[in-house]
Design a protein around this motif. Structure first.
Motif, PDB file in Angstrom:
ATOM      1  N   THR A  89       0.812  -1.217   0.000  1.00 51.33           N
ATOM      2  CA  THR A  89       0.000   0.000   0.000  1.00 51.33           C
ATOM      3  C   THR A  89       0.845   1.267   0.000  1.00 51.33           C
ATOM      4  O   THR A  89       0.311   2.350  -0.085  1.00 51.33           O
ATOM      5  CB  THR A  89      -0.919   0.038   1.230  1.00 51.33           C
ATOM      6  N   PRO A  91       2.861   4.228  -1.421  1.00 54.24           N
ATOM      7  CA  PRO A  91       3.020   4.882  -2.721  1.00 54.24           C
ATOM      8  C   PRO A  91       4.454   4.820  -3.197  1.00 54.24           C
ATOM      9  O   PRO A  91       5.392   4.934  -2.409  1.00 54.24           O
ATOM     10  CB  PRO A  91       2.595   6.337  -2.431  1.00 54.24           C
ATOM     11  N   ARG A 163     -12.962   6.442  -7.348  1.00 61.99           N
ATOM     12  CA  ARG A 163     -11.741   6.959  -7.958  1.00 61.99           C
ATOM     13  C   ARG A 163     -11.314   6.070  -9.119  1.00 61.99           C
ATOM     14  O   ARG A 163     -11.782   4.944  -9.254  1.00 61.99           O
ATOM     15  CB  ARG A 163     -10.607   7.013  -6.932  1.00 61.99           C
ATOM     16  N   SER A 165      -8.490   4.497  -9.524  1.00 56.24           N
ATOM     17  CA  SER A 165      -7.849   3.270  -9.043  1.00 56.24           C
ATOM     18  C   SER A 165      -8.874   2.228  -8.613  1.00 56.24           C
ATOM     19  O   SER A 165      -8.689   1.028  -8.823  1.00 56.24           O
ATOM     20  CB  SER A 165      -6.913   3.588  -7.874  1.00 56.24           C
ATOM     21  N   ASP A 166      -9.984   2.689  -8.021  1.00 52.92           N
ATOM     22  CA  ASP A 166     -11.033   1.759  -7.574  1.00 52.92           C
ATOM     23  C   ASP A 166     -11.846   1.225  -8.748  1.00 52.92           C
ATOM     24  O   ASP A 166     -12.309   0.084  -8.717  1.00 52.92           O
ATOM     25  CB  ASP A 166     -11.948   2.453  -6.565  1.00 52.92           C
ATOM     26  N   HIS A 190      -8.876   1.902  -2.416  1.00 59.48           N
ATOM     27  CA  HIS A 190      -7.439   1.749  -2.631  1.00 59.48           C
ATOM     28  C   HIS A 190      -6.624   2.806  -1.899  1.00 59.48           C
ATOM     29  O   HIS A 190      -5.587   2.510  -1.303  1.00 59.48           O
ATOM     30  CB  HIS A 190      -7.139   1.821  -4.136  1.00 59.48           C
ATOM     31  N   LYS A 191      -7.081   4.038  -1.893  1.00 61.19           N
ATOM     32  CA  LYS A 191      -6.308   5.138  -1.322  1.00 61.19           C
ATOM     33  C   LYS A 191      -6.253   5.076   0.195  1.00 61.19           C
ATOM     34  O   LYS A 191      -5.188   5.285   0.802  1.00 61.19           O
ATOM     35  CB  LYS A 191      -6.894   6.484  -1.771  1.00 61.19           C
ATOM     36  N   THR A 192      -7.386   4.797   0.843  1.00 61.94           N
ATOM     37  CA  THR A 192      -7.462   4.840   2.302  1.00 61.94           C
ATOM     38  C   THR A 192      -7.491   3.467   2.951  1.00 61.94           C
ATOM     39  O   THR A 192      -7.380   3.362   4.175  1.00 61.94           O
ATOM     40  CB  THR A 192      -8.724   5.602   2.733  1.00 61.94           C
ATOM     41  N   GLN A 193      -7.672   2.410   2.137  1.00 57.85           N
ATOM     42  CA  GLN A 193      -7.798   1.033   2.635  1.00 57.85           C
ATOM     43  C   GLN A 193      -8.996   0.871   3.573  1.00 57.85           C
ATOM     44  O   GLN A 193      -9.021  -0.021   4.421  1.00 57.85           O
ATOM     45  CB  GLN A 193      -6.514   0.597   3.338  1.00 57.85           C
ATOM     46  N   HIS A 246     -10.900  12.183 -12.516  1.00 57.91           N
ATOM     47  CA  HIS A 246     -11.218  12.466 -11.116  1.00 57.91           C
ATOM     48  C   HIS A 246     -12.354  13.482 -10.983  1.00 57.91           C
ATOM     49  O   HIS A 246     -13.031  13.534  -9.948  1.00 57.91           O
ATOM     50  CB  HIS A 246      -9.977  12.979 -10.398  1.00 57.91           C
ATOM     51  N   HIS A 272     -14.299   9.434   2.377  1.00 56.96           N
ATOM     52  CA  HIS A 272     -13.390  10.321   3.088  1.00 56.96           C
ATOM     53  C   HIS A 272     -13.300   9.917   4.554  1.00 56.96           C
ATOM     54  O   HIS A 272     -14.314   9.602   5.178  1.00 56.96           O
ATOM     55  CB  HIS A 272     -13.873  11.771   2.998  1.00 56.96           C
TER      56      HIS A 272
END
Length: 296
Positions: A89, A91, A163, A165-166, A190-193, A246, A272
């Motif tokens: 995870t 970056p 997003r 990525s998702d 994906h960004k925040t898990q 986005h 969020h």
């Protein structure tokens, strides 16, 4: 290790009369290819060999840089072997700083230089572009025969707020369509898990079509294809705004806000962790600002 490699190279050079090094020196392209191959070798041996050859002036500077760029992937393998979940995870652009921080905590180095680097703070107050209702209708009606999945992916982002990525990682196992009132996406963002369940609107259900048992929803899409085809789709739909993928996510947020959905619900739907990231939309809604003035 570098000194050892220099001695080995010097020994080989003497034994061969310098023939191999002279051949390598004559071709800059061969030098770069050789350095890339050495950089791919797991561990540091390949890179140390290139450095030693550079010190001996057998390889040029571009060849040295090629090896260093190629070998940067080594630290990813190192992280995977030690803590795969964290490495997966992390970056790419911050992974080296993370590695430096980790080895300082483990006592391998005394000073954590990572802690001395000033962080870049993201400005959430910047204006966010989005589509209005007329533009959404045009995007829905246009026939993008060149790559239909691009259009489907964009519209699904508008309907769900996912997003890029998702969208690319969306699996049919995460799609639950039982009836129009109980359909949802069960995903890990994906960004925040963070694990979230996103309800699907009738438009999103129709867009997804008949669900499959397994596999990606958009198996042939990639980030490159989205970046390449989205401008062509927008041009065909006669949308002149500067819209990125986005911005489809921003579009959902603005539609919800204009329909009097509270900021906490919007934050949950967008995945969020805090409403701080969501509050920017409240300051951007021209519809609510216009309606407030008209009440005076």
């Amino acid at each position: 290790l570098v000194i050892g490699m220099m001695m080995v190279i010097e020994f080989i050079n003497v034994r061969t009369g310098g023939l191999w090094s002279k051949k390598l020196q004559k071709s800059p392209i061969v030098q770069i290819i050789f350095s890339i191959i050495m950089g791919i070798i797991p561990g540091c041996l390949g890179t140390y060999t290139v450095v030693s050859l550079y010190v001996h002036r057998v390889l040029n500077f571009p060849a040295l840089m090629a090896a260093l760029i190629t070998t940067t992937g080594d630290e990813a393998f190192f992280m995977f072997s030690l803590f795969p979940e964290k490495a997966r995870t992390q970056p790419r652009h911050t992974s080296m700083l993370f590695w430096v921080s980790w080895i300082s905590q483990d006592g391998i180095i005394k000073t954590d230089i990572n802690a001395k680097i000033s962080r870049i703070h993201w400005k959430h107050d910047t204006a966010k572009e989005y589509l209005d209702e007329k533009e959404i209708r045009r995007l829905e009606r246009v026939e993008f025969t060149e790559y239909p999945d691009i259009q489907r992916a964009g519209l699904l982002s508008i309907y769900t707020g996912l997003r890029r990525s998702d969208i690319l990682a969306l699996d049919w196992k995460s799609v639950h369509i039982n009836s129009k009132k109980r359909s949802y996406l069960d995903i890990i963002i994906h960004k925040t898990q963070a694990a979230v369940k996103l309800p699907l609107s009738p438009a999103a259900i129709e867009l997804l079509g008949k669900p499959k048992k397994k596999g990606l929803v958009f198996p042939n899409l990639s980030g490159y294809k989205l970046s390449f085809y989205i401008p062509r789709l927008l041009k065909l739909a006669k949308i002149e705004k500067h819209i990125t993928f986005h911005c489809f996510r921003h579009t959902l947020a603005m539609r919800l806000l204009d329909n009097r959905v509270d900021i906490y619900t919007i934050a949950t739907l967008l995945g969020h962790k805090s409403v701080t990231s969501t509050q920017v939309y409240a300051r951007l809604s021209p519809t609510q600002i216009r309606e407030a003035v008209m009440k005076l």
